[in-house]
Structure formats: structure tokens, C-alpha cells
Design an enzyme around this catalytic site. Structure first.
Site, PDB file in Angstrom:
ATOM      1  N   HIS A 179       0.850  -1.194   0.000  1.00 45.67           N
ATOM      2  CA  HIS A 179       0.000   0.000   0.000  1.00 45.67           C
ATOM      3  C   HIS A 179       0.887   1.247   0.000  1.00 45.67           C
ATOM      4  O   HIS A 179       1.794   1.352   0.812  1.00 45.67           O
ATOM      5  CB  HIS A 179      -0.911   0.024   1.235  1.00 45.67           C
ATOM      6  CG  HIS A 179      -2.058  -0.941   1.135  1.00 45.67           C
ATOM      7  ND1 HIS A 179      -3.249  -0.740   1.799  1.00 45.67           N
ATOM      8  CD2 HIS A 179      -2.214  -2.082   0.437  1.00 45.67           C
ATOM      9  CE1 HIS A 179      -4.079  -1.730   1.513  1.00 45.67           C
ATOM     10  NE2 HIS A 179      -3.462  -2.567   0.704  1.00 45.67           N
ATOM     11  N   TYR A 206      -9.171   5.805   7.357  1.00 49.17           N
ATOM     12  CA  TYR A 206      -9.309   6.216   8.754  1.00 49.17           C
ATOM     13  C   TYR A 206     -10.346   7.333   8.783  1.00 49.17           C
ATOM     14  O   TYR A 206     -10.091   8.418   8.263  1.00 49.17           O
ATOM     15  CB  TYR A 206      -7.980   6.752   9.297  1.00 49.17           C
ATOM     16  CG  TYR A 206      -6.955   5.676   9.601  1.00 49.17           C
ATOM     17  CD1 TYR A 206      -6.213   5.093   8.585  1.00 49.17           C
ATOM     18  CD2 TYR A 206      -6.722   5.270  10.910  1.00 49.17           C
ATOM     19  CE1 TYR A 206      -5.277   4.101   8.867  1.00 49.17           C
ATOM     20  CE2 TYR A 206      -5.784   4.295  11.203  1.00 49.17           C
ATOM     21  CZ  TYR A 206      -5.059   3.719  10.178  1.00 49.17           C
ATOM     22  OH  TYR A 206      -4.134   2.747  10.462  1.00 49.17           O
ATOM     23  N   PRO A 218      -4.038   0.458  18.813  1.00 48.32           N
ATOM     24  CA  PRO A 218      -3.782  -0.056  17.464  1.00 48.32           C
ATOM     25  C   PRO A 218      -3.919   0.979  16.338  1.00 48.32           C
ATOM     26  O   PRO A 218      -3.645   0.655  15.180  1.00 48.32           O
ATOM     27  CB  PRO A 218      -4.825  -1.167  17.309  1.00 48.32           C
ATOM     28  CG  PRO A 218      -5.900  -0.838  18.281  1.00 48.32           C
ATOM     29  CD  PRO A 218      -5.270  -0.105  19.407  1.00 48.32           C
ATOM     30  N   LYS A 238       1.249  -0.281  15.061  1.00 55.25           N
ATOM     31  CA  LYS A 238       2.682  -0.291  15.378  1.00 55.25           C
ATOM     32  C   LYS A 238       3.192  -1.447  16.229  1.00 55.25           C
ATOM     33  O   LYS A 238       4.402  -1.668  16.291  1.00 55.25           O
ATOM     34  CB  LYS A 238       3.029   1.011  16.131  1.00 55.25           C
ATOM     35  CG  LYS A 238       2.967   2.235  15.284  1.00 55.25           C
ATOM     36  CD  LYS A 238       4.160   2.282  14.361  1.00 55.25           C
ATOM     37  CE  LYS A 238       4.003   3.312  13.285  1.00 55.25           C
ATOM     38  NZ  LYS A 238       4.489   2.928  11.999  1.00 55.25           N
ATOM     39  N   TYR A 293       4.095   6.578   9.902  1.00 52.90           N
ATOM     40  CA  TYR A 293       3.258   5.422   9.554  1.00 52.90           C
ATOM     41  C   TYR A 293       4.071   4.347   8.824  1.00 52.90           C
ATOM     42  O   TYR A 293       3.975   3.163   9.146  1.00 52.90           O
ATOM     43  CB  TYR A 293       2.064   5.863   8.698  1.00 52.90           C
ATOM     44  CG  TYR A 293       0.919   4.873   8.743  1.00 52.90           C
ATOM     45  CD1 TYR A 293      -0.206   5.107   9.518  1.00 52.90           C
ATOM     46  CD2 TYR A 293       0.977   3.683   8.023  1.00 52.90           C
ATOM     47  CE1 TYR A 293      -1.242   4.192   9.587  1.00 52.90           C
ATOM     48  CE2 TYR A 293      -0.053   2.760   8.085  1.00 52.90           C
ATOM     49  CZ  TYR A 293      -1.160   3.016   8.861  1.00 52.90           C
ATOM     50  OH  TYR A 293      -2.177   2.095   8.926  1.00 52.90           O
TER      51      TYR A 293
END
Ligand SMILES: Cc1cc2nc3c(=O)[nH]c(=O)nc-3n(C[C@H](O)[C@H](O)[C@H](O)COP(=O)(O)OP(=O)(O)OC[C@H]3O[C@@H](n4cnc5c(N)ncnc54)[C@H](O)[C@@H]3O)c2cc1C
Length: 394
Positions: free
Chosen positions: A74, A203, A295, A299, A387
Site C-alpha cells: 500500500h 481512517y 492499534p 505499530k 506510519y
């Protein structure tokens, strides 16, 4: 019965198994002890997002063949709020870095397979694990295996037994500090048999709370909604969950969620937790045994990987060059990344969830943070850098 190894590893999760393989590569003998069965470990659904550094390490160790074939690369995520989606382009913002979606239990299958093929020892279904002599240079692990009481003598113990394991509790309370935060919400997670609704993770921040669209495979999707952590999953019918997802993910251009049968659902509480230092005498903690993150930043597994890479290097230096400097520095070295990750995970969580006591002022601040993150290249780059993961040597 007595056994002997250089490094006794408690726990066959990502931390323990990867550590054993890293040590094997350096010619350092270890034994992995695990209370669950191999079948149970390989069937437990947990993490799915692998940072670039985790992917690179698995490839470098020759463990990435199936991940490259079956995982999904991704190059970004979507932040969705006020009925509109905004893409954060990781590849452009981080000089070509990305994330891999490959479920944790598939990683574990690959690690167990590699370890057993190389004649590495993993003892599954052990019971009543206890550690002793950790302040001396002859630490021991005591456990029951196939009905027999075993004493494992080692030079070092790696406590890789997750948040509920026994290792951390062996450190005297006067010798450590605990830092913790619990959140007034949890995640209701489902697995749904349906095609993906989006190519990348979404998100979403909404009036009714957070929602996350993730994926497992072309046929199986992972979705989450923010909920009361005390709620009983029995209170949530499949129809209620789907309706809540639709409302929280709705866009002005009428985005559609692909739906299908829900095959699994559960509620997960969220907390942040760190123990300092991550070592006592000859006991070294790694992964969830030492720290927990909510979560939202995806990570936990990645942080476990970073810890054991440092630990393997430190042990290799001890055995090959008789130097203990990296072992002495282990906790400090790991904690730099641990706290960076704790902050990122807390920040993502705070930006994207509704808090029970938030007022109009608090909500305006959250919206402003979201708006800044998608409109400022510097802010978007900061999210992207964290990220995809800072370099493992950071
Ligand atoms: C729903 C969910 C989603 C998540 N999503 C992500 C994500 O997308 N990305 C990410 O990076 N992280 C994610 N995480 C976090 C990630 O799964 C954990 O951080 C990771 O599993 C930590 O690995 P570990 O090896 O330290 O611990 P664990 O995976 O907990 O492994 C510890 C092992 O030790 C064993 N054990 C326990 N006690 C003993 C004992 N006394 N003796 C011997 N063995 C023992 C356990 O059975 C277990 O197998 C998620 C977690 C959850 C719950």
C-alpha cells in the site's frame, strides 16, 4: 530434567520467533518456550500492517517469499472527515517508502516454518513458566513440558511473552517505572466476507466516532468502529454494526461499503503502556512484554521487530567480541523508538476518536488538526514518515 542454551526465549510471538532466527543467523543457540499450541498461534488474527523496515528485514533474512507473493503493498492511506476523503501519499512523501498488508498469523507461520527447518527448537504447550536468578549471570527458566519439570539454564533470558506474560512481573517493583494510559473507548472489530471497498486503508473521523476500513484478502475484509470498551459484543447485531459503519464512513459523493456475512466480531480495549528500563540483570524484555500502543498507528508488531533486532545485535556483539556495551545500551536504545511510537499512536488516536467528555472546543481542535494534516505537506509528511516507520536504526 535439565536443559542448556545460550538464550532462553519466552514466547513464540513475532518478537520471540524473529529473535530466535536473528540469533541463529549469528550462530547463537536459543530455545523458544510457548504456552500455546502451534495451531492456536497460527490461527490467532491480530496485526496486519508491516512497516517498510519490517518488510526489508524479513526479505533480507530470506523470510519474505510468501509475503511478497500474497501480501499487498500500500502506497498511502485515506483520512476521511466531514464527508470527504483525503489521500496521504506515503511513497511521494517519504522517498518511495510504503507499507505491506500481510496478516500477523501468516508472518508467524513463515517464522515457525523457517525456525523448524533450521533445526531450531520451539517447545509448544509448555506450562507453569517461571524465571529465577535473573540478577546473576546464570539465569534459569523453570517449566513443565510433556508432564516433566524442566530447568533451562541459560546465559540470558529474552522475555518475549506479550503483555500478559510472566517475564515483566519478575522484575522487582522497586527497579522499574510503569507509564500507562487507558482510553475511554475500545474498538469493535469484524471480519466480513466481501470484496474490498477501497484499495487503501480508510481512517474516518465522524460525529458518531471513529471507523477504520482495512483488508485481509480479496475475499475477507477487516473493519473497526469505536465503541464503549465495557460494551458486550452480544449487544451488537450484524445489522447494527453495518449501519454504524455506513453512517460513519458516508461521503458527500455517496461512497459505498461492500458488505457480506460477518464471520467474526469482538471488542478490544485500548491502552498505552511502557516499562522502564526494559531490562533487569540478564532478563531483557522485548515487544508487548515491555510496551503496548493503541492499534490506531498499527505499530505493535513493528515495534517488537525493532526491539529484537537491537537485542540480537547486542547479543552477537557479546558472543563474538566479548563486549557488553550494546547490552548495557539496549533499554535506552529501544526506548527512543518506543516513545516516538507511543506518541504517534496516541496522536493518531486522539485526532480520530470522539472522547466522552469532549465539547465543541475540543471537536474544533480535532477538525483543525485533521485539516492541517491533509492540507500541509509538512504535516502530511510527518504522518507518512511515522506510519511507514522510521528506519530501524533510528
Ligand atoms: C486486534 C489487533 C490488531 C493489531 N494490529 C496491529 C497492526 O496492524 N500492526 C502492528 O504492528 N501491530 C498490531 N497489533 C499489535 C500486535 O499484534 C502485537 O504488538 C504483537 O503481537 C506483539 O508481538 P509480541 O511477540 O511482543 O507478543 P505476542 O504476539 O503477544 O506474543 C507473545 C507470545 O508469548 C506467549 N506467552 C505468553 N505467556 C507465556 C508464558 N508464560 N510462557 C511462554 N509463552 C507465553 C503467548 O502465547 C504468545 O504466543 C494489533 C493487536 C491487536 C490485538
Amino acid at each position: 530434567m535439565q536443559m542448556r542454551t545460550r538464550v532462553g526465549i519466552i514466547g513464540a510471538g513475532p518478537a520471540g520467533l524473529l529473535l530466535s532466527l536473528l540469533l541463529l543467523r549469528e550462530g547463537i543457540d536459543s530455545i523458544v518456550l510457548e504456552i500455546r499450541s502451534r495451531e492456536e498461534i497460527e490461527a490467532t488474527i491480530r496485526a496486519g500492517v508491516l512497516e517498510q523496515g519490517t518488510v526489508d528485514l524479513l526479505n533480507e533474512m530470506g523470510l519474505g517469499t510468501r509475503m511478497q507473493r500474497e501480501g499487498a503493498l500500500h502506497h498511502g492511506i485515506e483520512l476521511r472527515f466531514d464527508g470527504e476523503g483525503h489521500r496521504i501519499n506515503f511513497t511521494e512523501l517519504t522517498n518511495g517508502r510504503a507499507i505491506m498488508l500481510y496478516p500477523q498469523h501468516e508472518v508467524l507461520k513463515d517464522l515457525i516454518d523457517a525456525r523448524l527447518k533450521q533445526d531450531g527448537r520451539i517447545l509448544f504447550n509448555v506450562e507453569d513458566v517461571q524465571v529465577s536468578n535473573i540478577s546473576t549471570d546464570q539465569p534459569r527458566i523453570h517449566f513443565l513440558h510433556e508432564g516433566e519439570q524442566v530447568e533451562l539454564r541459560c546465559d540470558f533470558i529474552a522475555g518475549c511473552d506479550g503483555f500478559h506474560g510472566v517475564s515483566r512481573a519478575a522484575i522487582p517493583t522497586t527497579e522499574h517505572h510503569i507509564f500507562t494510559r487507558s482510553y475511554p473507548f475500545g474498538w469493535l472489530g469484524i471480519l466480513m466476507q466481501a470484496p474490498p471497498s477501497s484499495e487503501e486503508l480508510i481512517y474516518a473521523y465522524s460525529e458518531r466516532g471513529f471507523a477504520l476500513v482495512s483488508t485481509r484478502s480479496p475475499e475477507l475484509q477487516r473493519l473497526y468502529i469505536q465503541c464503549d470498551p465495557q460494551d458486550d459484543i452480544a449487544n451488537w447485531s450484524d445489522e447494527m454494526i453495518l449501519a454504524e459503519l455506513q453512517v460513519r464512513l458516508a461521503t458527500r459523493d455517496n461512497w459505498q461499503l461492500h458488505t457480506g456475512p460477518i464471520t467474526q466480531k469482538s471488542i478490544l480495549a485500548m491502552r498505552s503502556f511502557v516499562i522502564e528500563p526494559m531490562r533487569h540483570g540478564r532478563l531483557f524484555l522485548a515487544g508487548d512484554a515491555a510496551h503496548i500502543v493503541p492499534p490506531t498507528g498499527a505499530k505493535g508488531l513493528n515495534l517488537a521487530v525493532a526491539d529484537v533486532r537491537h537485542l540480537a545485535r547486542a547479543l552477537a556483539r557479546f558472543y563474538t567480541q566479548q563486549q557488553s556495551d550494546l547490552l548495557e545500551a539496549y533499554s535506552t536504545t529501544c526506548l527512543r523508538r518506543v516513545w516516538r511510537t507511543e506518541h504517534f499512536s496516541w496522536w493518531m488516536t486522539s485526532m480520530l476518536h470522539r472522547f466522552p467528555d469532549d465539547d465543541a472546543f475540543q471537536q474544533r481542535l480535532q477538525r483543525s488538526q485533521l485539516d492541517y494534516t491533509v492540507r500541509s505537506r509538512a504535516a502530511a509528511a510527518s504522518l507518512a514518515e511515522n506510519y511507514v516507520g522510521l528506519p530501524l536504526d533510528w
